[in-house]
Scaffold this motif. Structure first.
Motif, PDB file in Angstrom:
ATOM      1  N   ASN A  81    -100.518 -45.226  -9.706  1.00  0.00           N
ATOM      2  CA  ASN A  81    -101.547 -44.250  -9.328  1.00  0.00           C
ATOM      3  C   ASN A  81    -102.446 -43.974 -10.525  1.00  0.00           C
ATOM      4  N   LYS A 118    -103.945 -39.498  -3.871  1.00  0.00           N
ATOM      5  CA  LYS A 118    -102.963 -38.613  -3.220  1.00  0.00           C
ATOM      6  C   LYS A 118    -101.531 -39.098  -3.410  1.00  0.00           C
ATOM      7  N   THR A 119    -101.363 -40.399  -3.620  1.00  0.00           N
ATOM      8  CA  THR A 119    -100.048 -40.959  -3.886  1.00  0.00           C
ATOM      9  C   THR A 119    -100.224 -42.346  -4.505  1.00  0.00           C
ATOM     10  N   ALA A 139     -89.732 -36.486  -2.242  1.00  0.00           N
ATOM     11  CA  ALA A 139     -90.934 -35.665  -2.245  1.00  0.00           C
ATOM     12  C   ALA A 139     -90.856 -34.615  -3.349  1.00  0.00           C
ATOM     13  N   THR A 140     -91.972 -34.399  -4.024  1.00  0.00           N
ATOM     14  CA  THR A 140     -92.043 -33.341  -5.028  1.00  0.00           C
ATOM     15  C   THR A 140     -92.821 -32.142  -4.498  1.00  0.00           C
ATOM     16  N   GLU A 141     -93.549 -32.366  -3.409  1.00  0.00           N
ATOM     17  CA  GLU A 141     -94.261 -31.283  -2.730  1.00  0.00           C
ATOM     18  C   GLU A 141     -94.194 -31.521  -1.232  1.00  0.00           C
ATOM     19  N   GLU A 155     -95.860 -45.724   0.349  1.00  0.00           N
ATOM     20  CA  GLU A 155     -95.042 -44.625   0.834  1.00  0.00           C
ATOM     21  C   GLU A 155     -93.858 -45.174   1.619  1.00  0.00           C
ATOM     22  N   LYS A 159     -96.967 -36.457  -2.353  1.00  0.00           N
ATOM     23  CA  LYS A 159     -96.559 -36.220  -3.734  1.00  0.00           C
ATOM     24  C   LYS A 159     -95.074 -36.564  -3.871  1.00  0.00           C
TER      25      LYS A 159
END
Length: 266
Positions: A10, A15-16, A219-221, A39, A231
């Motif tokens: 990234n 966004k990812t 996931a971190t968020e 993803e 995220k």
């Protein structure tokens, strides 16, 4: 931007993570070319290929080397070059040899970090418990009391050291991997932290996940409903997996059953 990448990254703060699906003839990527976001299954598959093709850590065997008299471990930037690197050859005293180095790219850094994480904490040579005194003043693990010694050190047998007894005291200098091992035992170097969202629970494509239990990422968020919003953090390093698994065991019913089931079930 002139930097080299492989598989999912990234570099532009999207966004990812993502990767190009086409390149220019010279191997560069420009914004007019197609790409795909990394993803879920795509990220897992690409990470598997990346792991299979990752270069070996090129640092000197054992990872310990010196620059300007200071000990280093694997990848570092003691010269202020603006990038991490490591010695690939050293002299008999472990000193970096001019020109004998390798730049630690993202892929190489991961390989070297894996080796560094595998170093055992048991190599700390300090007296049991790490607590000792020097001229009556309390010391903990690796210290340099009154500026004595070329580097931080600790006694290996007697817990009471004085200026007068220094010459006959059995002691070890704390440098490189030894220093890190002792700092972990002392608690001044934090253990690896799990990067997952608080609670570790998230939903991706209508499936529920817990920490890194079934994936190499988490996931971190999440949104208000606990859904993945792009995220994430990778959980491929053994130390990260271990930290996240410990939280899974302590914070989920499934984990508690696995951890305590044999003691709570008839």
């Amino acid at each position: 931007n002139g930097n080299s990448y492989s598989y999912c990254n990234n570099p532009n703060g999207a966004k990812t993570a993502w990767c190009p699906t086409a390149l220019n003839s010279d191997g560069t990527y420009t914004s007019n070319l197609p790409f795909t976001y990394c993803e879920g299954e795509v990220l897992t598959a690409c990470d598997a290929l990346k792991d299979a093709n990752r270069p070996a850590c090129p640092c000197v065997a054992g990872g310990e080397w010196k620059y300007g008299g200071q000990s280093q471990m694997y990848c570092a930037d003691p010269s202020g070059s603006g990038f991490q690197w490591c010695a690939t050859e050293t002299d008999s005293a472990g000193n970096y040899q001019s020109g004998k180095y390798a730049k630690c790219t993202a892929d190489i850094l991961e390989s070297c970090e894996a080796l560094e994480d595998a170093e055992p904490d048991s190599i700390c040579p300090c007296v049991a418990g790490g607590q000792w005194t020097f001229d009556g003043k309390p010391q903990s693990y690796c210290q340099k009391p009154n500026g004595i010694g070329r580097a931080r050190w600790c006694p290996t047998e007697s817990a009471a050291v004085t200026t007068a007894s220094m010459g006959r005291t059995k002691k070890k200098f704390c440098e490189g991997k030894v220093l890190k091992a002792c700092q972990k035992l002392e608690g001044t170097r934090l253990p690896t932290q799990c990067p997952c969202v608080d609670g570790g629970q998230f939903t991706y494509k209508n499936k529920q996940y817990s920490y890194c239990e079934k994936t190499n990422w988490c996931a971190t968020e999440v949104d208000a409903l606990g859904k993945f919003i792009g995220k994430f953090a990778k959980c491929k390093k053994a130390s990260v997996k271990k930290a996240c698994h410990a939280l899974h065991e302590l914070t989920t019913t499934e984990g508690k059953d696995a951890l305590f089931g044999s003691y709570t079930k008839a």
